[in-house]
Every structure is written in structure tokens, then in C-alpha cells.
Design an enzyme around this catalytic site. Structure first.
Site, PDB file in Angstrom:
ATOM      1  CB  SER A 145      -0.976   0.006   1.173  1.00 12.28           C
ATOM      2  OG  SER A 145      -0.311   0.180   2.405  1.00 12.28           O
ATOM      3  CG  MET A 157       7.140  -7.747   6.406  1.00 14.13           C
ATOM      4  SD  MET A 157       7.133  -6.289   7.482  1.00 14.13           S
ATOM      5  CE  MET A 157       7.006  -7.067   9.080  1.00 14.13           C
ATOM      6  NE  ARG A 158      14.638 -11.856   4.696  1.00 11.75           N
ATOM      7  CZ  ARG A 158      14.966 -13.004   5.296  1.00 11.75           C
ATOM      8  NH1 ARG A 158      14.039 -13.738   5.887  1.00 11.75           N
ATOM      9  NH2 ARG A 158      16.229 -13.403   5.332  1.00 11.75           N
ATOM     10  CG  LEU A 210      17.446  -5.079   4.780  1.00 13.60           C
ATOM     11  CD1 LEU A 210      17.163  -3.662   4.302  1.00 13.60           C
ATOM     12  CD2 LEU A 210      17.522  -6.041   3.599  1.00 13.60           C
ATOM     13  CG  ASN A 219      11.753   1.028   7.149  1.00 12.75           C
ATOM     14  OD1 ASN A 219      11.014   0.411   6.379  1.00 12.75           O
ATOM     15  ND2 ASN A 219      11.715   0.848   8.454  1.00 12.75           N
ATOM     16  CG  HIS A 225       8.982   1.628  12.700  1.00 14.16           C
ATOM     17  ND1 HIS A 225       9.096   0.251  12.607  1.00 14.16           N
ATOM     18  CD2 HIS A 225       8.664   1.893  13.996  1.00 14.16           C
ATOM     19  CE1 HIS A 225       8.864  -0.284  13.796  1.00 14.16           C
ATOM     20  NE2 HIS A 225       8.596   0.690  14.653  1.00 14.16           N
TER      21      HIS A 225
END
Length: 200
Positions: free
Chosen positions: A13, A98-99, A101, A115, A117
Site C-alpha cells: 500500500s 519484512m526482512r 537487512l 524505511n 515505521h
């Protein structure tokens, strides 16, 4: 042209909000920028279909394919870097990716990795942010756009949106209200960065 590569794991989204804003605000002409690729670690990520509808290149680097590797995270990140770098990215934007890094991945894209959050960082790093905010009795929650560093959910803050926590909120209702703000602040933060940076 400043290429933006978006990484997703699910519905995408925030990715869709970025694509929509890039189209509506004509980033190609105004900012010399475009969303050039969307990459997922899951072949069934719904966001891939949205990207394809917009004529954006998509690909999958499945993290599960590296499970037997002696260093699965490092091997996955190396393969992901190779895929991303095909598009000569100016920015790499995490949108529900959803990793966690590796430091090597983060260092490779230092200063170019963003990112979003779903909390007002530095509060509530990690998962289950909305439930934790409600349990803590917070009066406000929100979302944060930040540069990615090797430390999870840290790094310089670029933008935040504040959302009130209502008396009858559940984690789901709060998440839905925060998400509407994410869709506003993420494209704005990316556009600001594009305005303030030269071509690489």
C-alpha cells in the site's frame, strides 16, 4: 533519471502511494525521477500485480531459496543487491519489506536507503507497535520515515506523522489510521530527498 527501487513483502500500500504520487505530481518531469522497479522477497506479494499494472518492472528474490546456505541472510542480501543494482538506484525504498537487512546491505546503500515505521521513533521499534502503544497508555501514536542504518528502526528521522490514540482503539483500528498518514508522509519525504540531491 533518478531511479527509485521499492522493496515489498505484501500488499504494497505504501508502494502504491509512492507510485500514485509520482504519477500525479509528474516526478519524471519535475524531479527527474521515476519508480523504476519493485522487488519482493515473496512471489505472492499482492503489490507486484499493482506495480505491473503501472508498467513498472518487477522481480522476486525469495529468501527461502537461501535457507540451506551456510550464511542465508548474507547470501539473500547479496542476491538482492545484484537484483536492485540492475536498475542503478538513486534511492532504495523499503515499503513493508519484512526482512532484517545485514550491515553489508545497509552499507552498500548508505544514504540512499529509506524505511517507514509505524511508530513515533525512537519509541516502539520492531513489531506489534500499535498494540504496544495502546498497552503503554500512549495518547499519541504515528509513523516515521527514516534513513536506514545497521541498527533496526534507527537512523536519521526525515518525517513523522502524529495520530491520536482513541479510548476504544484496538491495534487494528489504530493501524488503519496510522496507515493513512503513512501514505501521505512517505511520498512527501521521498520527494524532498529527490529535490535536494543531485544525480548520482
Amino acid at each position: 533519471m533518478k531511479n527509485i527501487v521499492i522493496l515489498i513483502s505484501g500488499s504494497g500500500s505504501n508502494m502504491a502511494a509512492l507510485i500514485r504520487t509520482a504519477d500525479e505530481h509528474n516526478w519524471a518531469k519535475r524531479l527527474n525521477a521515476r519508480v523504476s522497479a519493485v522487488i519482493s522477497n515473496k512471489a505472492d506479494a499482492e503489490g507486484l500485480a499493482i506495480a505491473k499494472l503501472h508498467g513498472i518492472a518487477t522481480s522476486v528474490v525469495d529468501h527461502k531459496a537461501f535457507a540451506a546456505h551456510p550464511q542465508p541472510r548474507e547470501a539473500f542480501d547479496a542476491a538482492l543487491i545484484a537484483e536492485i543494482d540492475k536498475h542503478q538506484p538513486h534511492l532504495v525504498v523499503l515499503a513493508g519489506f519484512m526482512r532484517i537487512l545485514t550491515p553489508g546491505f545497509v552499507a552498500h546503500y548508505e544514504g540512499r536507503l529509506l524505511n517507514i515505521h509505524p511508530s513515533l521513533l525512537p519509541a516502539f521499534t520492531g513489531l506489534n507497535t500499535h498494540a504496544r502503544a495502546i498497552e503503554a497508555g500512549c495518547k499519541f501514536a504515528g509513523a516515521t520515515v527514516h534513513r536506514v542504518t545497521a541498527e533496526l528502526d534507527h537512523g536519521p528521522i526525515l518525517a513523522q506523522a502524529v495520530v491520536p490514540v482513541l479510548v476504544d482503539d484496538t491495534a487494528d483500528t489504530l493501524a488503519a489510521r496510522v496507515l493513512t498518514q503513512e501514505h501521505l508522509i512517505y511520498p512527501k519525504a521521498v520527494a524532498e530527498l529527490l529535490k535536494n540531491t543531485l544525480n548520482p
